[in-house]
Design an enzyme around this catalytic site. Structure first.
Site, short mmCIF file in Angstrom:
data_model
loop_
_atom_site.label_atom_id
_atom_site.label_comp_id
_atom_site.label_asym_id
_atom_site.label_seq_id
_atom_site.Cartn_x
_atom_site.Cartn_y
_atom_site.Cartn_z
N GLU A 83 0.83 -1.21 0.00
CA GLU A 83 0.00 0.00 0.00
C GLU A 83 0.87 1.26 0.00
O GLU A 83 0.68 2.18 0.81
CB GLU A 83 -0.97 -0.02 1.19
CG GLU A 83 -1.94 -1.19 1.12
CD GLU A 83 -2.98 -1.19 2.23
OE1 GLU A 83 -2.86 -0.37 3.16
OE2 GLU A 83 -3.91 -2.01 2.17
N GLU A 123 -4.10 -8.83 0.56
CA GLU A 123 -4.85 -8.71 1.80
C GLU A 123 -6.32 -8.89 1.46
O GLU A 123 -6.83 -8.26 0.53
CB GLU A 123 -4.63 -7.35 2.48
CG GLU A 123 -3.25 -7.19 3.07
CD GLU A 123 -3.04 -5.83 3.76
OE1 GLU A 123 -4.06 -5.21 4.17
OE2 GLU A 123 -1.88 -5.41 3.86
#
Length: 886
Positions: A495, A577
């Site tokens: 991220e 994720e």
């Protein structure tokens, strides 16, 4: 087809042929020649080989923590002396010259032998200074666990150098120091490493003397440098390596298997020899290959292959590589469990000078192929391996970030019991032993290096160091780990803030280029949460990892899988994720949503007064989804390679949705104490479809809900089930293609029992009964292991259960339980899995949560005998259990 330009249609098979060629090119450069190897299986790694000693120096340190800076030093002040530590891992940029003159800190009393540290704490490492608490540490956010991770920590220890060691090369190997480490020996600064998750080596040779030598290590943690609990201190193993001046380099053997079949495997070997002396040295390099005995960590009795001996004439102060090849007939392949067997080999390399062995080195490796395909995902040895993975942070719950081998084994055992076959090292390099365990347990690994690049997520995170350290950090990470057969791919980011910018794309290409230089056998991934298909960042990533985008964020079913698959039909896609479901174990809140996934909100799935999150396992954070929703979207897109659930275990910090009220996460499938949440069984039902199991929820002890609707859900690997409430059928329900649980949402509560009978293909598959409990009456103790090693490191995890007079677990019991131990052991921590319990972990008194509590028992070094652990609670019948240390 090159490894860096994958065809849009054809699968990519990597079997290490490209790795050898790239490795030979790199080994020609003395500064980039080192390659990582699997060097240890357990803590029983041999300390002495011919010509080489590798000694643990974990014991006998003096330690003191200072909340404010006691010495006016900092990374910025010491940087010019720290930067040269990374020189061996700099290829693209200029190396750093060590400054001349007196270094900062030379006059600090803590680095002087004359300083009296007798008032300091005596500790053994691995050591995490913050885990003992107390909680609510000043200025430490709950996102970091609310524990005192900040400040400066000094560690001091004596090293005794024998007369016979003079003339040898002597190295200090630190597997991890959190963070901004700086090291002195006899008052001279050696160097250090700012990134707390990477392993590093320092050369003590020029500074040690016969007799006593004072080793001092400074650790410096700012207030706000991590998004989760990082731990603090010398939290991994520390080693002293003594070897001849002419020796095999650090990470100095490099094994590849360019051709693999059931009948034979070609094995190529590169050995890098380093000569620290001033004159040339001629050496002979001999290597034999053995099957690795997993139980002992030692080579088997028989040589299964030998490499042709090679001779090297190594100039003084230089490195030289030699290459050899051999063939192993009928190779025992490494593959992930449960469908394959994780077989391992070990190559024993010996250096000889004038016929005398001067160094020996063990290299553990596995033989396997990996295929990357845009339609079928990951295949190992030609068999598809659907990724049933979890993300896992590095702490061990109540014993903190300090590495404990048994704690990691326990985590892996429970994950494997659930059906997990893959681990994402989120978001940092793991302890070396964790990868050794992944090899032998048969897990696949996504090995990850960075959570941050140039743009910060929080004030003092890794962005401060990225420009100067990303290359040495990335190269040393890969070289240390790349011979682990468990590693199926690398990840260079999670991220990343700049992922949607052109600069982010440029950095991704740079990092990808470094990975390709270091390892051409594996593809690389990154966790993407905002970059779109077709962006520079996504295009640069070989395996795009979709964080929550695959299943659609929150209640949305808009998936990024189709756009990514259309843009990159040849690329593997997976969810790096997924889910971010949240729950606190055994706490069920009403009413229960009728949807298969709901966002937690105040009054929906949460109780803001108790800080509970409903354990019906239908609730997730705003960007996440329930497991049920994720399963459906994974099944919808058959080309998806699988998922890494956020997270396998609860961890310290990030207590969403109670970010400022609780101290540890609600995300785990298993709670912080190691107790299974209901979610465990939902994943087990999906990931182990051939394992007969049925799990009923909620518990059936609701004195305040008599006559009220109390939904009953069943997680089972069967295809239908019948529920009986107090002996009366509530109906038989078949599982539909889009349903991953069986629901009876209109059951009216009355005390008694729930009984479920599940069926598969019409036959009884598995049954479970849940009974109403009476009042708490007594305690019951169980241990995960009744016998442990008396080495001062081994652990037994002892669970206490509050039961009624009939032995039924009381699911809402909160009794205060006091633990005690007699014999050669100590209780190092207690826990109960409640993310909102702020009792310090070393406390011997712990409230039960959901009827359970945990004591972690550690043996005393060098002692043997019976260990009696007892538990008492006011008004309840106490109990004890007897363990053995040997």
């Amino acid at each position: 087809m090159s490894a860096t330009h994958v065809s849009n249609m054809a699968p990519t098979v990597f079997n290490a042929r490209g790795l050898l060629l790239m490795g030979l090119a790199l080994l020609g450069n003395s500064q980039t020649a080192e390659a990582a190897v699997v060097r240890k299986l357990t803590n029983r790694y041999p300390t002495t080989l011919a010509g080489r000693e590798r000694l643990s120096i974990n014991a006998g340190w003096r330690f003191s923590r200072f909340e404010s800076n006691p010495d006016s030093l900092s990374y910025d002040v010491l940087k010019e002396w720290i930067l040269p530590t990374g020189n061996d891992f700099i290829v693209n940029g200029a190396k750093h010259e060590r400054p001349t003159g007196i270094a900062p800190g030379a006059n600090i009393t803590y680095v002087q032998d004359s300083f009296d540290d007798s008032e300091w704490e005596t500790v053994n490492v691995p050591h995490d200074w913050a885990i003992k608490g107390p909680f609510h540490a000043p200025n430490i956010p709950n996102s970091m666990g609310a524990l005192p991770i900040n400040g400066v920590g000094w560690y001091r220890r004596n090293l005794t150098i024998k007369a016979s060691d003079i003339g040898k090369s002597i190295f200090l190997d630190i597997d991890g120091a959190m963070s901004n480490s700086a090291v002195w020996i006899n008052g001279e600064i050696l160097g250090g490493w700012p990134y707390g998750y990477n392993s590093f080596r320092l050369d003590l040779t020029p500074y040690v003397k016969e007799g006593d030598n004072l080793l001092a290590i400074r650790i410096d943690n700012p207030l706000n440098f991590s998004r989760w609990y990082p731990g603090a201190g010398l939290y991994r193993n520390v080693w002293l390596v003594k070897v001849d001046q002419t020796h095999i380099s650090q990470h100095g053997t490099y094994i590849t298997t360019p051709v693999v079949s059931a009948e034979s495997a070609d094995v190529d070997l590169t050995v890098e020899v380093e000569n620290k002396g001033n004159s040339s040295r001629q050496v002979e390099v001999q290597t034999d290959v053995y099957v690795l005995d997993i139980e002992t960590g030692q080579p088997g009795a028989e040589v299964v292959a030998s490499f042709s001996p090679a001779t090297a004439n190594v100039l003084g102060g230089a490195k030289q590589s030699v290459n050899a090849s051999t063939t192993i007939t009928n190779p025992q392949l490494w593959g992930p469990k449960p469908d394959q067997v994780p077989n391992m080999y070990v190559a024993v390399t010996t250096l000889l000078a004038n016929g005398t062995a001067i160094d020996s080195y063990e290299t553990r490796f596995g033989i396997r192929t990996i295929t990357y395909d845009g339609n079928t995902g990951i295949s190992v040895n030609g068999k598809r391996a659907y990724i049933q993975g979890t993300n896992n942070h590095h702490d061990h719950g109540s014993i903190g970030a300090a590495f404990h081998l048994r704690a990691v084994e326990r985590q892996l055992e429970l994950l494997q019991e659930m059906g997990c076959n893959a681990l994402r090292m989120s978001h940092n390099p793991p302890a070396p032993e964790l990868l050794d365990l992944a090899d032998t347990y048969g897990f696949l690994v996504l090995d990850e290096i960075f959570d941050v690049w140039k743009q910060e997520k929080i004030e003092d995170d890794y962005h401060v160091y990225f420009d100067e350290w990303h290359e040495p950090d990335l190269r040393t990470f890969i070289r240390r780990d790349r011979n682990h057969p468990s590693i199926m791919a690398w990840s260079f980011g999670n991220e990343i803030v700049e992922q949607s910018t052109s600069s982010g794309g440029a950095t991704a290409r740079e990092l990808g280029g470094i990975i390709r230089e270091e390892d051409a056998t594996r593809q690389f991934s990154a966790g993407i949460n905002s970059a779109q298909a077709g962006s520079e960042f996504a295009t640069a990533v070989e395996i795009p990892g979709l964080n929550y985008q695959g299943e659609g964020r929150g209640t949305s079913f808009s998936s990024a899988y189709p756009s990514y698959h259309q843009a990159y039909p040849g690329k593997v896609l997976w969810s790096t994720e997924s889910s971010s479901g949240v729950s606190s174990r055994g706490t069920y809140l009403f009413p229960v949503t009728s949807a298969n996934s709901t966002t937690v909100l105040d009054g929906t799935g949460v109780d803001a007064d108790t800080l509970f999150v409903s354990a019906y396992e239908l609730y997730a954070v705003s960007w996440g989804s329930s497991p049920d929703k994720v399963f459906g979207m994974q099944d919808k897109f058959s080309y998806a390679a699988g998922e890494f659930v956020w997270t396998g275990w609860d961890y310290l910090g990030e207590p969403t949705p109670f970010d400022t009220e609780a101290r540890s996460s609600y995300f785990g499938i298993i709670d912080l104490a190691g107790f299974k949440k209901d979610r465990f069984f939902l994943y087990q039902a999906r990931w182990r479809p051939d394992f007969p199991m049925a799990h009923v929820l909620p518990h059936w002890t609701w004195p305040d809900r008599v006559g009220e609707v109390t939904p009953v859900h069943v997680f089972t690997s069967a295809d239908e089930a019948e529920l009986f409430v107090n002996g009366k059928s509530a109906g038989r329900v078949q599982r539909q293609a889009s349903n991953y649980r069986l629901r009876w949402d209109n059951v009216t509560y009355a005390p008694g029992e729930l009984h479920v009978v599940s069926y598969k293909d019409g036959a009884v598959w598995a049954e479970e009964t849940v009974k109403t409990a009476g009042a708490p009456a007594k305690l019951v103790l169980t241990a995960d292991r009744m016998a442990i090693s008396g080495d001062g490191k081994d652990l037994s995890f002892v669970t206490v259960t509050v039961v009624d007079a009939d032995g039924t677990t009381v699911p809402d019991a909160t009794d205060a339980i006091t633990f005690a131990v007699e014999g050669p052991a100590e209780i190092v921590s207690t826990d109960n899995g409640n993310p909102a319990d702020f009792t310090a972990f070393p406390s011997l008194t712990r409230d039960a949560f959901g009827g359970l509590a945990l004591a972690v028992v550690r043996s005393v070094s060098g002692a043997a005998g019976e260990i009696t652990v007892s538990a008492q609670a006011e008004g309840l019948e106490g109990t004890e259990i007897v363990l053995t240390a040997a």
